[in-house]
Design a protein around this motif. Structure first.
Motif, PDB file in Angstrom:
ATOM      1  N   ALA A   1       0.891  -1.223   0.039  1.00  0.00           N
ATOM      2  CA  ALA A   1       0.153   0.095   0.089  1.00  0.00           C
ATOM      3  C   ALA A   1       0.894   1.082   0.130  1.00  0.00           C
ATOM      4  O   ALA A   1       0.425   2.210  -0.749  1.00  0.00           O
ATOM      5  N   ILE A   2       1.892   1.129   0.752  1.00  0.00           N
ATOM      6  CA  ILE A   2       2.964   2.545   0.685  1.00  0.00           C
ATOM      7  C   ILE A   2       3.508   2.351  -0.763  1.00  0.00           C
ATOM      8  O   ILE A   2       3.780   3.696  -1.095  1.00  0.00           O
ATOM      9  N   ALA A   3       3.865   1.361  -1.231  1.00  0.00           N
ATOM     10  CA  ALA A   3       4.214   1.402  -2.643  1.00  0.00           C
ATOM     11  C   ALA A   3       3.435   2.082  -3.707  1.00  0.00           C
ATOM     12  O   ALA A   3       3.670   2.797  -4.529  1.00  0.00           O
ATOM     13  N   VAL A   4       2.251   1.922  -3.691  1.00  0.00           N
ATOM     14  CA  VAL A   4       1.130   2.423  -4.437  1.00  0.00           C
ATOM     15  C   VAL A   4       0.867   3.756  -4.010  1.00  0.00           C
ATOM     16  O   VAL A   4       0.807   4.613  -4.930  1.00  0.00           O
ATOM     17  N   PHE A   5       0.969   4.299  -2.828  1.00  0.00           N
ATOM     18  CA  PHE A   5       0.881   5.570  -2.241  1.00  0.00           C
ATOM     19  C   PHE A   5       1.855   6.307  -3.081  1.00  0.00           C
ATOM     20  O   PHE A   5       1.809   7.439  -3.328  1.00  0.00           O
ATOM     21  N   VAL A   6       3.317   5.714  -2.937  1.00  0.00           N
ATOM     22  CA  VAL A   6       4.343   6.561  -3.585  1.00  0.00           C
ATOM     23  C   VAL A   6       4.228   6.566  -5.340  1.00  0.00           C
ATOM     24  O   VAL A   6       4.526   7.686  -5.596  1.00  0.00           O
TER      25      VAL A   6
ATOM     26  N   PRO B   1      -1.341  -5.627  -5.893  1.00  0.00           N
ATOM     27  CA  PRO B   1      -1.919  -4.095  -5.965  1.00  0.00           C
ATOM     28  C   PRO B   1      -1.179  -3.176  -6.690  1.00  0.00           C
ATOM     29  O   PRO B   1      -1.538  -2.097  -6.949  1.00  0.00           O
ATOM     30  N   VAL B   2       0.362  -3.485  -6.548  1.00  0.00           N
ATOM     31  CA  VAL B   2       1.117  -2.582  -7.539  1.00  0.00           C
ATOM     32  C   VAL B   2       0.902  -2.541  -8.782  1.00  0.00           C
ATOM     33  O   VAL B   2       1.151  -1.628  -9.303  1.00  0.00           O
ATOM     34  N   VAL B   3       0.860  -3.742  -9.329  1.00  0.00           N
ATOM     35  CA  VAL B   3       0.509  -3.759 -10.811  1.00  0.00           C
ATOM     36  C   VAL B   3      -0.925  -3.296 -11.202  1.00  0.00           C
ATOM     37  O   VAL B   3      -1.063  -2.543 -12.318  1.00  0.00           O
ATOM     38  N   VAL B   4      -1.898  -3.479 -10.223  1.00  0.00           N
ATOM     39  CA  VAL B   4      -3.190  -2.974 -10.582  1.00  0.00           C
ATOM     40  C   VAL B   4      -3.333  -1.515 -10.447  1.00  0.00           C
ATOM     41  O   VAL B   4      -3.788  -0.685 -11.153  1.00  0.00           O
ATOM     42  N   ALA B   5      -2.285  -1.084  -9.253  1.00  0.00           N
ATOM     43  CA  ALA B   5      -2.365   0.460  -9.424  1.00  0.00           C
ATOM     44  C   ALA B   5      -1.499   1.067 -10.500  1.00  0.00           C
ATOM     45  O   ALA B   5      -1.975   2.211 -11.153  1.00  0.00           O
ATOM     46  N   ALA B   6      -0.408   0.407 -10.945  1.00  0.00           N
ATOM     47  CA  ALA B   6       0.311   1.181 -12.265  1.00  0.00           C
ATOM     48  C   ALA B   6      -0.596   0.993 -13.501  1.00  0.00           C
ATOM     49  O   ALA B   6      -0.639   1.936 -14.098  1.00  0.00           O
ATOM     50  N   ILE B   7      -1.503   0.085 -13.615  1.00  0.00           N
ATOM     51  CA  ILE B   7      -2.524   0.180 -14.501  1.00  0.00           C
ATOM     52  C   ILE B   7      -3.677   0.893 -14.498  1.00  0.00           C
ATOM     53  O   ILE B   7      -3.906   1.936 -15.383  1.00  0.00           O
ATOM     54  N   ALA B   8      -4.085   1.023 -13.351  1.00  0.00           N
ATOM     55  CA  ALA B   8      -5.251   1.904 -12.996  1.00  0.00           C
ATOM     56  C   ALA B   8      -4.916   3.397 -13.016  1.00  0.00           C
ATOM     57  O   ALA B   8      -5.654   4.208 -13.206  1.00  0.00           O
ATOM     58  N   GLY B   9      -3.854   3.535 -12.236  1.00  0.00           N
ATOM     59  CA  GLY B   9      -3.132   4.871 -12.128  1.00  0.00           C
ATOM     60  C   GLY B   9      -2.352   5.767 -13.368  1.00  0.00           C
ATOM     61  O   GLY B   9      -1.719   6.656 -13.253  1.00  0.00           O
ATOM     62  N   ARG B  10      -2.253   4.859 -14.560  1.00  0.00           N
ATOM     63  CA  ARG B  10      -1.421   5.351 -15.549  1.00  0.00           C
ATOM     64  C   ARG B  10      -0.086   5.631 -15.416  1.00  0.00           C
ATOM     65  O   ARG B  10       0.413   6.617 -15.750  1.00  0.00           O
ATOM     66  N   ARG B  11       0.343   4.385 -14.393  1.00  0.00           N
ATOM     67  CA  ARG B  11       1.766   4.653 -14.046  1.00  0.00           C
ATOM     68  C   ARG B  11       2.581   3.467 -14.634  1.00  0.00           C
ATOM     69  O   ARG B  11       3.567   3.312 -14.177  1.00  0.00           O
ATOM     70  N   LEU B  12       2.296   3.044 -15.708  1.00  0.00           N
ATOM     71  CA  LEU B  12       3.270   1.975 -16.166  1.00  0.00           C
ATOM     72  C   LEU B  12       4.660   2.293 -16.890  1.00  0.00           C
ATOM     73  O   LEU B  12       5.465   1.413 -16.449  1.00  0.00           O
ATOM     74  N   ARG B  13       4.725   3.540 -17.237  1.00  0.00           N
ATOM     75  CA  ARG B  13       6.118   3.919 -17.548  1.00  0.00           C
ATOM     76  C   ARG B  13       7.066   4.023 -16.215  1.00  0.00           C
ATOM     77  O   ARG B  13       8.061   3.694 -16.416  1.00  0.00           O
ATOM     78  N   GLN B  14       6.217   4.631 -14.980  1.00  0.00           N
ATOM     79  CA  GLN B  14       7.126   4.533 -13.837  1.00  0.00           C
ATOM     80  C   GLN B  14       7.243   3.247 -13.297  1.00  0.00           C
ATOM     81  O   GLN B  14       8.318   3.126 -12.538  1.00  0.00           O
ATOM     82  N   PHE B  15       6.475   2.339 -13.562  1.00  0.00           N
ATOM     83  CA  PHE B  15       6.563   1.089 -12.927  1.00  0.00           C
ATOM     84  C   PHE B  15       7.784   0.282 -13.633  1.00  0.00           C
ATOM     85  O   PHE B  15       8.267  -0.650 -12.812  1.00  0.00           O
ATOM     86  N   MET B  16       7.817   0.396 -14.993  1.00  0.00           N
ATOM     87  CA  MET B  16       8.700  -0.323 -15.719  1.00  0.00           C
ATOM     88  C   MET B  16      10.066  -0.452 -15.307  1.00  0.00           C
ATOM     89  O   MET B  16      10.801  -1.493 -15.226  1.00  0.00           O
ATOM     90  N   PRO B  17      10.795   0.724 -14.735  1.00  0.00           N
ATOM     91  CA  PRO B  17      12.001   0.472 -14.256  1.00  0.00           C
ATOM     92  C   PRO B  17      12.259   0.071 -13.118  1.00  0.00           C
ATOM     93  O   PRO B  17      13.447  -0.738 -12.799  1.00  0.00           O
TER      94      PRO B  17
ATOM     95  N   LYS C   1      -6.614   9.233  -7.548  1.00  0.00           N
ATOM     96  CA  LYS C   1      -5.524   8.710  -7.019  1.00  0.00           C
ATOM     97  C   LYS C   1      -5.997   8.010  -5.807  1.00  0.00           C
ATOM     98  O   LYS C   1      -5.502   6.734  -5.248  1.00  0.00           O
ATOM     99  N   LEU C   2      -6.611   8.753  -4.900  1.00  0.00           N
ATOM    100  CA  LEU C   2      -7.048   8.485  -3.400  1.00  0.00           C
ATOM    101  C   LEU C   2      -7.719   7.069  -3.588  1.00  0.00           C
ATOM    102  O   LEU C   2      -7.781   6.227  -2.725  1.00  0.00           O
ATOM    103  N   PHE C   3      -8.792   6.917  -4.450  1.00  0.00           N
ATOM    104  CA  PHE C   3      -9.627   5.934  -4.610  1.00  0.00           C
ATOM    105  C   PHE C   3      -8.820   4.644  -5.222  1.00  0.00           C
ATOM    106  O   PHE C   3      -9.183   3.471  -4.815  1.00  0.00           O
TER     107      PHE C   3
END
Length: 441
Positions: free
Chosen positions: A182-187, A222-238, A387-389
């Motif tokens: 959850a903290i990783a998603v928060f970040v 949760p991290v993968v779901v957040a990366a997709i739902a939060g449109r953060r795949l570019r930040q997630f790939m590194p 993002k909060l949701f």
């Protein structure tokens, strides 16, 4: 109708009830205690009234004082929760006589849902508590990212309070993984500012706690779901690239950390074995033995419920279903196994198909509510709310994943956390949809 109930439940312009304000702060302390000390904190109190039961009693008083009794039922998720708790109570009462305190102790699997209603009432009474909770969580995140791996490592060291059998701390890998994910998603969603060094330590803590298949998926899903739902795949790939390189290096040089009291080594290689075990190709016996045992027990439960005499009722709360189902070899004086290491199978075994359907219905209505709020926030261009949701949903998702592999939501350490997050999600959605509460800080 729902909007009118909500508007009358937001008493803006008057100070919050003193007792409820004190209770809100006490509940935060209780949650922090469970996250940092785990079962050690849960033992505080005088049996059979431990800290969780005392927090629940105080919360019910706060709920009554809030005056939000009708407003908390304004969403389908909260109404489904009431129905679920009613069914679980119905399947618990007949077993209190034969099994004593074991019956209500098993039933908290759902009855801790009262914490969700308490949290909703506290947020609707004073919406400013929502933002204060977010700020408090940001401070907790800074600390736990650094301490989560250490806390779990100390739990593996089997340190005990002198003169007692109480371990200190006593945090499962899945519990720590739920909070770290959850903290990783928060970040990742940008809900707080953190240094690169802090993020590196967070990643190291996540690797340390992934000593089991369940903890690994609790971190990953949760991290993968957040990366997709939060449109953060570019930040997630590194991050994926860093892990991939670390896994190759660890495999080539056989790098790992052996925590005291833990039969499984910890490190990137362990994560690789865990992933292979999920898809059924791992050669590590310590993964496959527990996997085979659980699959056999789950098949047994499905036989006597879905295709047997306990379809409508289950075996009830209080009975030790490990003994009843013929798994006596897993019940010893030191470790009394009562749950099949899967929250869904626990609902099915103890409350039958109706209980399982109601449980899944509660989850479906809650996640659908958050998804609808997410879409609404994006249409309005309010990305911070969106993002909060996502973060709230991923927090609960991580704990649910852990509950599918371990005895997690059946106990107060993660069960109370789960239902508080559940209530936080309902409260957040209701506050967001009310023009009286959305802009309160």
């Amino acid at each position: 109708m729902i909007q009118s109930r909500l508007d009358t439940a937001l008493p803006l312009g008057r100070s919050a009830d003193d007792f409820n304000e004190r209770y809100s702060r006490a509940l935060v302390i209780v949650l922090l205690g469970y996250a940092i000390l785990g079962k050690t904190f849960a033992y505080l109190g005088i049996p059979p009234l431990f800290v969780g039961e005392m927090a629940l009693a105080g919360g019910l008083i706060a709920l009554l004082r809030s005056g939000c009794w009708l407003a908390i039922l304004a969403t389908p998720a909260s109404r489904m929760l009431i129905v679920l708790m009613g069914w679980i109570l119905y399947r618990t009462v007949p077993y209190v006589g034969p099994y004593g305190m074991d019956a209500p102790r098993d039933s908290v699997l759902a009855l801790y849902g009262l914490f969700a209603l308490i949290v909703v009432a506290l947020l609707l009474e004073e919406p400013g508590r929502f933002w204060r909770a977010i700020d408090t969580y940001g401070r907790f995140a800074r600390f736990y990212a650094l301490a989560g791996g250490i806390v779990y490592g100390l739990s593996s060291a089997l340190l005990k309070i002198p003169g007692t059998e109480i371990q200190i701390p006593s945090v499962r890998a899945g519990e720590a993984a739920s909070h770290l994910a959850a903290i990783a998603v928060f970040v990742m969603l940008g809900l707080g500012r953190f240094s690169r060094l802090w993020i590196a330590v967070l990643m190291a803590s996540m690797i340390i706690v992934t000593s089991s298949r369940g903890a690994m998926l609790t971190c990953l899903v949760p991290v993968v779901v957040a990366a997709i739902a939060g449109r953060r795949l570019r930040q997630f790939m590194p991050i994926v690239l860093v892990f991939f390189v670390a896994a190759i290096i660890a495999t080539v040089f056989d790098l790992s950390i052996q925590l005291p009291g833990n039969e499984r080594a910890t490190g990137p290689k362990q994560l690789v074995e865990g992933l292979k075990s999920v898809v059924g190709v791992s050669e590590a016996s310590n993964f496959e033995a527990t996997k085979e045992f659980r699959l056999r027990w789950w098949a047994t439960i499905q036989d006597y419920t879905l295709r047997g005499p306990f379809f409508w009722t289950g075996k009830g709360f209080g009975v030790n279903i490990a003994l009843e189902d013929g798994y006596k070899q897993w019940v010893t004086a030191d470790a009394v196994l009562r749950s099949p290491h899967n929250v869904n199978m626990t609902y099915l075994a103890r409350s039958g198909v109706p209980g399982l359907v109601l449980w899944l219905g509660v989850l479906a209505t809650w996640f659908a509510m958050l998804f609808h709020s997410l879409l609404w926030a994006r249409r309005r261009g309010e990305e911070h709310w969106a993002k909060l949701f996502i973060w709230i949903g991923c927090y609960a998702l991580g704990m649910f994943v852990d509950g599918c592999f371990d005895v997690a939501l059946e106990g107060p350490m993660l069960g109370i956390w789960f239902w508080c997050v559940f209530g936080f999600g309902i409260g957040a959605s209701m506050i967001y949809r009310s023009p009286l509460g959305r802009n309160v800080r």
